[in-house]
Design an enzyme around this catalytic site. Structure first.
Site, PDB file in Angstrom:
ATOM      1  N   PRO A  34       0.835  -1.321   0.176  1.00  0.00           N
ATOM      2  CA  PRO A  34      -0.103   0.027  -0.088  1.00  0.00           C
ATOM      3  C   PRO A  34       0.487   1.196   0.101  1.00  0.00           C
ATOM      4  CG  PRO A  34      -0.590  -1.563   1.649  1.00  0.00           C
ATOM      5  CD  PRO A  34       0.280  -2.106   0.955  1.00  0.00           C
ATOM      6  N   LYS A  35       0.087   2.463  -0.518  1.00  0.00           N
ATOM      7  CA  LYS A  35       1.580   3.604  -0.419  1.00  0.00           C
ATOM      8  C   LYS A  35       0.665   5.005   0.745  1.00  0.00           C
ATOM      9  CE  LYS A  35       2.355   7.476  -3.616  1.00  0.00           C
ATOM     10  NZ  LYS A  35       2.469   8.243  -2.114  1.00  0.00           N
TER      11      LYS A  35
END
Length: 349
Positions: A34-35
């Site tokens: 995930p960013k």
């Protein structure tokens, strides 16, 4: 900056990412994660000596004293980690990231910093390891750095390790799923890739959506020629028109064309004050209101806030005027609402 007894020394530029429109799909080549939507931070720890640097090399430790304490308590005694500083907040029974609260932590007054460090404490999310003990990991593949990261973080409450997967289908699924926890997209790293400071060797894929908004005002460009930004509004359920952000970054030709479109909607010489910017106190926030008669289509990545306080997280991109659309139909209902995930779903279990 005084030298530290570490194999990787500050200051150091973090490895960066280049944008892509889709998650790379080669199985066995990439690791997906995930960013995180926070402040990028490099952590250098040599026992009690801790340095916390931003992407640009600025000292973040003075703004996040609680993170310095957490690093001393929950990370390996000697390590250099790459990660993100975030502030989670509980919303409707679930924990998600809160960008607005995080932004408020950058404050010049030490008394305010001390107060907020207790009221809205930050967490550190680790997603790469650059050194552990006496060993530099810069030239090692990500697979090895990931293993070292897991060894370096002894999670108790404030320091965490992000989830990863080597499954491209799951990485693509995360792009939509984890937005509900306040995340910003997906990052892909080559499993055999080394850590290259300052180089755009990672891939980032962010959310992109379209919306129809009412033009409610504009600011004149700093050059004095044409429009600098268009202020946008959406109608709430109670019929009130709420400002939700602005569109900017126009060409010189477009600035003049847009001014010609909006100036006839101006009523009188009214000029209003906007919200001050905590990042640029010198910026002129005055704006000129117009009659809410024109609709434009914009591209945006995500919203922040909830209920009647929602707004675009970043400046949006003006796409085109929509003369076929009724301004009254520009409501919050058109916005895609992401599935709600708890922040714990995005961390290494």
């Amino acid at each position: 900056m005084e030298p530290m007894g570490l194999p990787v020394q500050p200051p150091l530029e973090p490895m960066l990412a280049k944008a892509a429109t889709a998650v790379p799909a080669e199985a066995g080549v990439w690791s997906y994660e995930p960013k995180w939507d926070g402040f990028r931070a490099l952590v250098f720890r040599d026992d009690d000596d801790v340095v916390l640097l931003s992407r640009s090399g600025k000292d973040l430790g003075r703004y996040f004293p609680e993170v310095l304490d957490a690093v001393r308590d929950e990370l390996a005694p000697r390590c250099v980690l790459d990660g993100e500083i975030v502030v989670p907040r509980e919303t409707a029974g679930r924990t998600r990231l809160d960008w607005e609260t995080l932004s408020q932590r950058i404050h010049p007054a030490q008394s305010r910093i001390a107060k907020l460090s207790v009221e809205t404490p930050a967490h550190f999310i680790g997603f790469d390891a650059l050194a552990l003990g006496d060993r530099s990991l810069l030239s090692e593949p990500f697979r090895g750095r990931r293993a070292a990261l897991l060894d370096a973080v002894h999670e108790k409450r404030w320091c965490h390790v992000t989830r990863t997967t080597e499954d491209p289908a799951l990485g693509t699924q995360w792009l939509q799923q984890f937005e509900g926890a306040g995340l910003d997209g997906v990052i892909a790293k080559r499993l055999d890739g080394t850590y290259l400071p300052g180089k755009r060797e990672m891939v980032k894929v962010k959310h992109h959506r379209d919306a129809d908004c009412v033009a409610i005002g504009y600011r004149i460009h700093k050059s004095g020629a044409g429009i600098g930004s268009i202020l946008l509004g959406l109608y709430r359920e109670d019929g009130e028109l709420q400002m939700v952000g602005g569109a900017a970054s126009f060409t010189a030709k477009a600035r003049l064309s847009l001014l010609a479109d909006l100036e006839p909607l101006r009523e009188g010489d009214d000029v209003r004050d906007g919200e001050p910017s905590r990042w640029n106190s010198a910026a002129d926030k005055r704006w000129i209101p117009v009659r809410p008669e024109r609709v434009c289509e914009v591209a945006y990545d995500q919203m922040e806030g909830s209920g009647g306080a929602q707004r675009f997280r970043h400046a949006v991109k003006f796409l085109r005027w929509r003369p076929d659309r009724d301004p009254a139909g520009c409501t919050f209902d058109q916005l895609e609402v992401p599935l709600t995930y708890d922040l714990s779903d995005v961390l290494e279990s």
